[in-house]
Design a protein around this motif. Structure first.
Motif, PDB file in Angstrom:
ATOM      1  N   THR A   1       0.815  -1.214   0.000  1.00  0.00           N
ATOM      2  CA  THR A   1       0.000   0.000   0.000  1.00  0.00           C
ATOM      3  C   THR A   1       0.850   1.265   0.000  1.00  0.00           C
ATOM      4  OG1 THR A   1      -0.170  -0.056   2.425  1.00  0.00           O
ATOM      5  CG2 THR A   1      -1.950  -1.111   1.180  1.00  0.00           C
ATOM      6  N   LEU A   2       2.172   1.106  -0.022  1.00  0.00           N
ATOM      7  CA  LEU A   2       3.065   2.264  -0.047  1.00  0.00           C
ATOM      8  C   LEU A   2       3.274   2.691  -1.498  1.00  0.00           C
ATOM      9  CD1 LEU A   2       4.770   4.086   1.798  1.00  0.00           C
ATOM     10  CD2 LEU A   2       6.668   2.504   1.460  1.00  0.00           C
ATOM     11  N   ARG A   3       3.087   3.964  -1.763  1.00  0.00           N
ATOM     12  CA  ARG A   3       3.218   4.478  -3.134  1.00  0.00           C
ATOM     13  C   ARG A   3       4.617   4.241  -3.679  1.00  0.00           C
ATOM     14  NH1 ARG A   3       1.161  10.349  -1.991  1.00  0.00           N
ATOM     15  NH2 ARG A   3       3.248  10.694  -2.803  1.00  0.00           N
ATOM     16  N   SER A   4       4.682   4.000  -4.978  1.00  0.00           N
ATOM     17  CA  SER A   4       5.965   3.686  -5.618  1.00  0.00           C
ATOM     18  C   SER A   4       6.958   4.842  -5.522  1.00  0.00           C
ATOM     19  CB  SER A   4       5.765   3.267  -7.073  1.00  0.00           C
ATOM     20  OG  SER A   4       5.198   4.324  -7.817  1.00  0.00           O
ATOM     21  N   ASP A   5       6.487   6.091  -5.567  1.00  0.00           N
ATOM     22  CA  ASP A   5       7.414   7.216  -5.448  1.00  0.00           C
ATOM     23  C   ASP A   5       8.042   7.271  -4.051  1.00  0.00           C
ATOM     24  OD1 ASP A   5       4.753   8.009  -4.563  1.00  0.00           O
ATOM     25  OD2 ASP A   5       5.475  10.081  -4.484  1.00  0.00           O
ATOM     26  N   ARG A   6       7.287   6.878  -3.046  1.00  0.00           N
ATOM     27  CA  ARG A   6       7.831   6.851  -1.683  1.00  0.00           C
ATOM     28  C   ARG A   6       8.820   5.695  -1.520  1.00  0.00           C
ATOM     29  NH1 ARG A   6       2.634   8.840   1.890  1.00  0.00           N
ATOM     30  NH2 ARG A   6       2.686  10.945   1.026  1.00  0.00           N
ATOM     31  N   ILE A   7       8.524   4.575  -2.156  1.00  0.00           N
ATOM     32  CA  ILE A   7       9.459   3.445  -2.142  1.00  0.00           C
ATOM     33  C   ILE A   7      10.775   3.875  -2.778  1.00  0.00           C
ATOM     34  CG2 ILE A   7       9.928   1.146  -3.092  1.00  0.00           C
ATOM     35  CD1 ILE A   7       6.865   0.629  -2.861  1.00  0.00           C
ATOM     36  N   GLN A   8      10.694   4.567  -3.893  1.00  0.00           N
ATOM     37  CA  GLN A   8      11.905   5.043  -4.576  1.00  0.00           C
ATOM     38  C   GLN A   8      12.680   6.020  -3.700  1.00  0.00           C
ATOM     39  OE1 GLN A   8      10.414   6.591  -8.284  1.00  0.00           O
ATOM     40  NE2 GLN A   8      10.389   4.583  -9.268  1.00  0.00           N
ATOM     41  N   GLN A   9      11.982   6.921  -3.046  1.00  0.00           N
ATOM     42  CA  GLN A   9      12.654   7.884  -2.152  1.00  0.00           C
ATOM     43  C   GLN A   9      13.382   7.157  -1.030  1.00  0.00           C
ATOM     44  OE1 GLN A   9       9.112  10.470  -1.465  1.00  0.00           O
ATOM     45  NE2 GLN A   9      10.645  12.110  -1.575  1.00  0.00           N
ATOM     46  N   LEU A  10      12.711   6.210  -0.415  1.00  0.00           N
ATOM     47  CA  LEU A  10      13.320   5.471   0.689  1.00  0.00           C
ATOM     48  C   LEU A  10      14.478   4.607   0.198  1.00  0.00           C
ATOM     49  CD1 LEU A  10      10.063   4.618   2.631  1.00  0.00           C
ATOM     50  CD2 LEU A  10      11.903   6.124   3.409  1.00  0.00           C
ATOM     51  N   ASN A  11      14.320   3.994  -0.961  1.00  0.00           N
ATOM     52  CA  ASN A  11      15.421   3.207  -1.545  1.00  0.00           C
ATOM     53  C   ASN A  11      16.637   4.083  -1.813  1.00  0.00           C
ATOM     54  OD1 ASN A  11      14.198   0.682  -1.529  1.00  0.00           O
ATOM     55  ND2 ASN A  11      13.368   0.906  -3.595  1.00  0.00           N
ATOM     56  N   SER A  12      16.406   5.316  -2.200  1.00  0.00           N
ATOM     57  CA  SER A  12      17.515   6.207  -2.564  1.00  0.00           C
ATOM     58  C   SER A  12      18.418   6.548  -1.374  1.00  0.00           C
ATOM     59  CB  SER A  12      16.985   7.494  -3.207  1.00  0.00           C
ATOM     60  OG  SER A  12      16.428   8.357  -2.227  1.00  0.00           O
ATOM     61  N   ILE A  13      17.905   6.371  -0.155  1.00  0.00           N
ATOM     62  CA  ILE A  13      18.728   6.651   1.027  1.00  0.00           C
ATOM     63  C   ILE A  13      19.167   5.365   1.735  1.00  0.00           C
ATOM     64  CG2 ILE A  13      17.792   8.965   1.392  1.00  0.00           C
ATOM     65  CD1 ILE A  13      16.111   7.715   3.729  1.00  0.00           C
ATOM     66  N   GLY A  14      18.957   4.234   1.082  1.00  0.00           N
ATOM     67  CA  GLY A  14      19.397   2.967   1.655  1.00  0.00           C
ATOM     68  C   GLY A  14      18.492   2.432   2.754  1.00  0.00           C
ATOM     69  N   PHE A  15      17.206   2.718   2.625  1.00  0.00           N
ATOM     70  CA  PHE A  15      16.229   2.259   3.612  1.00  0.00           C
ATOM     71  C   PHE A  15      16.244   0.739   3.708  1.00  0.00           C
ATOM     72  CE2 PHE A  15      11.942   1.232   5.164  1.00  0.00           C
ATOM     73  CZ  PHE A  15      11.818   2.133   6.206  1.00  0.00           C
ATOM     74  N   ILE A  16      16.166   0.226   4.921  1.00  0.00           N
ATOM     75  CA  ILE A  16      16.175  -1.220   5.163  1.00  0.00           C
ATOM     76  C   ILE A  16      14.730  -1.684   5.330  1.00  0.00           C
ATOM     77  CG2 ILE A  16      16.903  -3.010   6.778  1.00  0.00           C
ATOM     78  CD1 ILE A  16      19.301  -1.092   7.428  1.00  0.00           C
ATOM     79  N   TRP A  17      14.257  -2.466   4.380  1.00  0.00           N
ATOM     80  CA  TRP A  17      12.868  -2.904   4.402  1.00  0.00           C
ATOM     81  C   TRP A  17      12.639  -4.050   5.386  1.00  0.00           C
ATOM     82  CZ3 TRP A  17       9.688   0.442   2.591  1.00  0.00           C
ATOM     83  CH2 TRP A  17      10.094   1.299   1.561  1.00  0.00           C
ATOM     84  N   ASP A  18      13.620  -4.904   5.539  1.00  0.00           N
ATOM     85  CA  ASP A  18      13.485  -6.049   6.438  1.00  0.00           C
ATOM     86  C   ASP A  18      14.690  -6.055   7.377  1.00  0.00           C
ATOM     87  OD1 ASP A  18      13.481  -8.576   7.648  1.00  0.00           O
ATOM     88  OD2 ASP A  18      12.558  -9.526   5.904  1.00  0.00           O
ATOM     89  N   SER A  19      14.489  -5.583   8.590  1.00  0.00           N
ATOM     90  CA  SER A  19      15.612  -5.439   9.521  1.00  0.00           C
ATOM     91  C   SER A  19      16.191  -6.787   9.941  1.00  0.00           C
ATOM     92  CB  SER A  19      15.213  -4.612  10.742  1.00  0.00           C
ATOM     93  OG  SER A  19      14.125  -5.204  11.416  1.00  0.00           O
ATOM     94  N   LEU A  20      15.362  -7.823  10.026  1.00  0.00           N
ATOM     95  CA  LEU A  20      15.882  -9.147  10.380  1.00  0.00           C
ATOM     96  C   LEU A  20      16.757  -9.710   9.267  1.00  0.00           C
ATOM     97  CD1 LEU A  20      12.751 -10.756  12.099  1.00  0.00           C
ATOM     98  CD2 LEU A  20      14.780  -9.780  13.178  1.00  0.00           C
ATOM     99  N   GLU A  21      16.319  -9.557   8.039  1.00  0.00           N
ATOM    100  CA  GLU A  21      17.114 -10.001   6.888  1.00  0.00           C
ATOM    101  C   GLU A  21      18.424  -9.221   6.816  1.00  0.00           C
ATOM    102  OE1 GLU A  21      17.895 -12.167   3.294  1.00  0.00           O
ATOM    103  OE2 GLU A  21      16.410 -12.464   4.860  1.00  0.00           O
ATOM    104  N   HIS A  22      18.336  -7.930   7.065  1.00  0.00           N
ATOM    105  CA  HIS A  22      19.535  -7.088   7.044  1.00  0.00           C
ATOM    106  C   HIS A  22      20.529  -7.534   8.123  1.00  0.00           C
ATOM    107  CE1 HIS A  22      22.017  -3.540   6.566  1.00  0.00           C
ATOM    108  NE2 HIS A  22      21.959  -3.363   7.869  1.00  0.00           N
ATOM    109  N   ALA A  23      20.030  -7.798   9.319  1.00  0.00           N
ATOM    110  CA  ALA A  23      20.903  -8.235  10.412  1.00  0.00           C
ATOM    111  C   ALA A  23      21.555  -9.572  10.068  1.00  0.00           C
ATOM    112  CB  ALA A  23      20.109  -8.347  11.715  1.00  0.00           C
ATOM    113  N   TRP A  24      20.782 -10.489   9.482  1.00  0.00           N
ATOM    114  CA  TRP A  24      21.345 -11.785   9.087  1.00  0.00           C
ATOM    115  C   TRP A  24      22.473 -11.591   8.078  1.00  0.00           C
ATOM    116  CZ3 TRP A  24      22.649 -14.995   5.209  1.00  0.00           C
ATOM    117  CH2 TRP A  24      22.861 -16.330   5.524  1.00  0.00           C
ATOM    118  N   ASN A  25      22.232 -10.753   7.072  1.00  0.00           N
ATOM    119  CA  ASN A  25      23.252 -10.499   6.048  1.00  0.00           C
ATOM    120  C   ASN A  25      24.507  -9.858   6.639  1.00  0.00           C
ATOM    121  OD1 ASN A  25      21.804 -11.581   3.878  1.00  0.00           O
ATOM    122  ND2 ASN A  25      20.714  -9.668   3.539  1.00  0.00           N
TER     123      ASN A  25
END
Length: 88
Positions: free
Chosen positions: A32-56
């Protein structure tokens, strides 16, 4: 300031930001998050899944440990690698 975008909602100094981040992640998972907001968050390295990020991150640390020590047997008592030892 902190060099990352992974703010916990339990962080007392950034509680509102942490709650907002949780809401963004939830909206993203529900698609339900707009694609432009996803792009903005991606552009700053937003972590979508903190558990996956911690594992990596731990896996990268384990690879570096193995490259240095020739094995993956990390002790929980190793002060320099305490978190890695606990993760394993």
């Amino acid at each position: 300031k902190n060099g990352h975008c992974d703010v916990s909602q339990n962080d007392e100094q950034n509680k509102c930001l942490g709650q907002w981040i949780k809401k963004q992640r939830t909206s993203y998972k529900k698609k339900t998050l707009r694609s432009d907001r996803i792009q903005q968050l991606n552009s700053i390295g937003f972590i979508w899944d903190s558990l996956e990020h911690a594992w990596n991150e731990h896996f990268k640390q384990l690879c570096a440990f193995k490259a240095k020590n020739g094995h993956c047997d990390v002790s929980q008592n190793d002060e320099q690698n305490k978190c890695l030892g606990q993760w394993i």
